[in-house]
Write a protein that holds these residues in place. Structure first.
Motif, short mmCIF file in Angstrom:
data_model
loop_
_atom_site.label_atom_id
_atom_site.label_comp_id
_atom_site.label_asym_id
_atom_site.label_seq_id
_atom_site.Cartn_x
_atom_site.Cartn_y
_atom_site.Cartn_z
N ALA A 85 50.56 49.25 40.52
CA ALA A 85 49.88 49.07 41.80
C ALA A 85 49.14 47.73 41.78
N VAL A 86 49.35 46.92 42.82
CA VAL A 86 48.76 45.58 42.86
C VAL A 86 47.89 45.42 44.09
N ILE A 87 46.70 44.85 43.90
CA ILE A 87 45.79 44.51 44.99
C ILE A 87 45.68 42.99 45.03
N TYR A 88 45.89 42.41 46.21
CA TYR A 88 45.93 40.96 46.33
C TYR A 88 44.68 40.41 47.01
N GLN A 89 44.42 39.13 46.76
CA GLN A 89 43.26 38.47 47.35
C GLN A 89 43.32 38.47 48.88
N ASN A 90 44.54 38.29 49.43
CA ASN A 90 44.68 38.23 50.88
C ASN A 90 45.10 39.57 51.49
N PHE A 91 44.89 40.64 50.75
CA PHE A 91 45.03 42.04 51.18
C PHE A 91 46.49 42.48 51.35
N ARG A 92 47.31 41.68 52.03
CA ARG A 92 48.74 41.99 52.26
C ARG A 92 48.96 43.34 52.94
N ARG A 161 48.32 55.00 36.76
CA ARG A 161 47.02 54.72 36.15
C ARG A 161 46.85 53.22 35.91
N LEU A 162 47.80 52.41 36.35
CA LEU A 162 47.72 50.96 36.16
C LEU A 162 47.44 50.31 37.50
N LEU A 163 46.32 49.60 37.58
CA LEU A 163 45.91 48.94 38.80
C LEU A 163 45.65 47.46 38.49
N LEU A 164 46.47 46.59 39.07
CA LEU A 164 46.37 45.15 38.85
C LEU A 164 45.76 44.51 40.09
N ALA A 165 44.75 43.67 39.90
CA ALA A 165 44.05 43.06 41.04
C ALA A 165 44.01 41.55 40.86
N ASP A 166 44.53 40.83 41.85
CA ASP A 166 44.58 39.38 41.82
C ASP A 166 43.45 38.82 42.67
N GLU A 167 42.39 38.34 42.04
CA GLU A 167 41.22 37.79 42.73
C GLU A 167 40.77 38.71 43.87
N PRO A 168 40.50 39.99 43.59
CA PRO A 168 40.22 40.94 44.67
C PRO A 168 38.96 40.66 45.46
N THR A 169 38.05 39.85 44.91
CA THR A 169 36.82 39.53 45.63
C THR A 169 36.82 38.09 46.14
N GLY A 170 37.94 37.39 45.96
CA GLY A 170 37.98 35.96 46.26
C GLY A 170 37.73 35.60 47.71
N ASN A 171 38.13 36.48 48.65
CA ASN A 171 37.94 36.20 50.08
C ASN A 171 36.77 36.96 50.69
N LEU A 172 35.90 37.51 49.83
CA LEU A 172 34.82 38.35 50.32
C LEU A 172 33.46 37.70 50.07
N ASP A 173 32.48 38.09 50.90
CA ASP A 173 31.12 37.63 50.65
C ASP A 173 30.55 38.39 49.46
N VAL A 174 29.35 38.02 49.05
CA VAL A 174 28.78 38.59 47.83
C VAL A 174 28.63 40.10 47.93
N ALA A 175 28.11 40.59 49.05
CA ALA A 175 27.86 42.03 49.20
C ALA A 175 29.16 42.82 49.17
N ASN A 176 30.18 42.36 49.92
CA ASN A 176 31.45 43.08 49.94
C ASN A 176 32.17 42.96 48.60
N GLY A 177 32.03 41.80 47.96
CA GLY A 177 32.63 41.63 46.64
C GLY A 177 32.02 42.60 45.63
N GLU A 178 30.72 42.79 45.72
CA GLU A 178 30.03 43.74 44.83
C GLU A 178 30.51 45.16 45.08
N ASN A 179 30.71 45.51 46.34
CA ASN A 179 31.18 46.85 46.68
C ASN A 179 32.58 47.11 46.13
#
Length: 220
Positions: A85-92, A161-179
């Motif tokens: 499972a992959v999560i991308y910076q630009n959501f896709r 059980r494998l979750l890959l995330a490519d810069e998942p907070t890269g397009n988010l502000d600090v608060a959303n990135g923390e969430n």
């Protein structure tokens, strides 16, 4: 427990005029129950490595093993659909599908009936910290942080059980990135996922349980 392993993994890009060794004999194990971070400057090999781990390509040297089986011996399309499972910076997210339909998509690909997939999608959206009112909305009607949570919910629908995330907070502000980071930490520590985050953010690296740093295609 190790779920994904790199054994002398290498990758060389070849063109008509040159060849570039993007990865050089990388060996590493990724375990469930941990938040792993992969860091390095641009050009260090992070994106190439993530592509190999996600089954988008095969290494030109060494192996990538999922639960002990080399990806070279697997049906890569099925691996991408069911195991990585992959999560991308630009959501896709699919812009013409509702939130519910986006989350249902991988479940329906695996043959789940629409009614069951819809019920599960609603539960996963709630698990990602979103209200049920977003289920009938389209991605453009949501904030960046909400869209990334939908992307996480969709990834969880794969039941891997494998979750890959490519810069998942890269397009988010600090608060959303923390969430979003808090959700990923919870999945690793409370639900025994193996979460692997490729990032430039030193804050994520500082909170990871294990950190791999790449430089010029090799592990530092």
């Amino acid at each position: 427990m190790s779920i994904l392993e790199l054994r002398g993994t290498g990758y060389t890009y070849r063109t008509q005029y040159q060849q570039v060794e993007a990865l050089k004999g990388v060996s590493y194990s990724f375990e469930t129950g941990k938040l792993h971070a992969i860091m390095g400057r641009s050009g260090s090999g992070k994106t190439t490595l993530l592509s190999l781990m996600a089954g988008l390509d095969l290494p030109t040297a060494g192996q990538v093993l999922f639960e002990g089986t080399p990806t070279s011996e697997m049906d890569l399309e099925r691996y991408r659909r069911e195991k990585a499972a992959v999560i991308y910076q630009n959501f896709r997210l699919f812009p013409l599908l509702t939130v519910a339909e986006n989350v249902m998509y991988p479940m329906e690909l695996q043959g789940m009936r629409p009614k069951q997939a819809k019920e599960k999608a609603a539960a996963l959206v709630e698990r990602a910290g979103l209200p049920s009112s977003v289920l009938d909305r389209f991605p453009t009607m949501l904030s960046g942080g909400e869209q990334q949570r939908v992307a996480i919910a969709r990834a969880l629908g794969m039941e891997t059980r494998l979750l890959l995330a490519d810069e998942p907070t890269g397009n988010l502000d600090v608060a959303n990135g923390e969430n979003v980071l808090a959700i990923l930490e919870g999945l690793a520590h409370e639900e025994d996922y193996c979460v692997v985050v490729v990032t430039h953010d030193p804050a994520i690296g500082g909170r990871a349980d294990a950190l791999m740093e790449l430089r010029d295609g090799a592990v530092v």
